[in-house]
Scaffold this active site. Structure first.
Site, PDB file in Angstrom:
ATOM      1  N   CYS A  24       0.852  -1.195   0.000  1.00 25.01           N
ATOM      2  CA  CYS A  24       0.000   0.000   0.000  1.00 25.01           C
ATOM      3  C   CYS A  24       0.884   1.239   0.000  1.00 25.01           C
ATOM      4  O   CYS A  24       1.855   1.300   0.764  1.00 25.01           O
ATOM      5  CB  CYS A  24      -0.904  -0.010   1.236  1.00 25.01           C
ATOM      6  SG  CYS A  24      -2.000   1.413   1.345  1.00 25.01           S
ATOM      7  N   GLU A  59      -9.102  -0.667  -2.080  1.00 24.18           N
ATOM      8  CA  GLU A  59      -9.395   0.770  -2.143  1.00 24.18           C
ATOM      9  C   GLU A  59     -10.653   1.133  -1.361  1.00 24.18           C
ATOM     10  O   GLU A  59     -10.713   2.179  -0.720  1.00 24.18           O
ATOM     11  CB  GLU A  59      -9.477   1.242  -3.596  1.00 24.18           C
ATOM     12  CG  GLU A  59      -8.190   1.076  -4.394  1.00 24.18           C
ATOM     13  CD  GLU A  59      -6.945   1.627  -3.713  1.00 24.18           C
ATOM     14  OE1 GLU A  59      -7.029   2.632  -2.979  1.00 24.18           O
ATOM     15  OE2 GLU A  59      -5.870   1.033  -3.919  1.00 24.18           O
TER      16      GLU A  59
END
Length: 191
Positions: free
Chosen positions: A115, A158
């Site tokens: 991430c 997301e």
């Protein structure tokens, strides 16, 4: 509004980013329709920031400091290991506004995820291989779409950001570079 935004991170070097962390941990607000000019500008900034990167499969508005339910992701153009091939164009990406997973199917698949907001860390996370999502595109048109495999994983990742959830919140194995182990032990213990 600037043309590219800085991606917020939980930490930088050996210190926690308190303000970035507060923003990343905040649940995002729904975007009202019809789209307002400020929301169009937020979408434009998210697209421009994402398109400037060749190291990201997806990006959420909270990651650039905008706590609104907007995500962008690649729907094709990946290497075999899932990393972007670096040749992505606007045709290879999708924007979803107010995305909501309406169905998740299949046996959970465990895979290590990275991430941009948790630099240098990978966490094993179980995700569904098939999801259906409802929302809107960047023009305000309704979207009801099915995503499979790696793209389904990206969309789930997301959407987690929109809920203030990050990969370090999962219970899977965490992979950290050896040279940074002491720093991450201290930082992750503080979460």
């Amino acid at each position: 509004m600037e043309s590219v935004a800085r991606v917020l991170t939980l930490w930088r070097d050996e210190e926690m980013n308190e303000e970035d962390t507060r923003i990343l941990r905040t649940v995002s607000s729904e975007v009202p329709f019809p789209l307002r000019e400020e929301d169009r500008q937020a979408i434009k900034l998210l697209i421009q920031t994402f398109m400037e990167r060749d190291d990201a499969a997806g990006l959420s508005a909270p990651q650039i400091g905008i706590n609104k339910r907007i995500i962008i992701f690649r729907n094709r153009g990946f290497e075999k290991d899932g990393t972007p091939d670096g040749k992505g164009t606007k045709r290879d990406v999708e924007v979803l506004v107010n995305p909501r997973i309406t169905q998740a199917r299949g046996e959970l698949v465990v895979m290590a995820e990275g991430c941009l907001s948790c630099p240098e860390v990978r966490v094993e996370i179980a995700r569904y291989p098939e999801i259906k999502v409802r929302g809107f595109d960047q023009y305000g048109q309704k979207v009801n779409k099915r995503y499979l495999d790696y793209v389904a994983r990206i969309v789930q990742h997301e959407i987690d950001h929109l809920e203030g959830k990050l990969i370090v919140d999962y219970q899977g194995a965490i992979y950290v570079p050896k040279k940074r182990l002491a720093v991450f032990d201290r930082l992750l213990a503080a979460k």
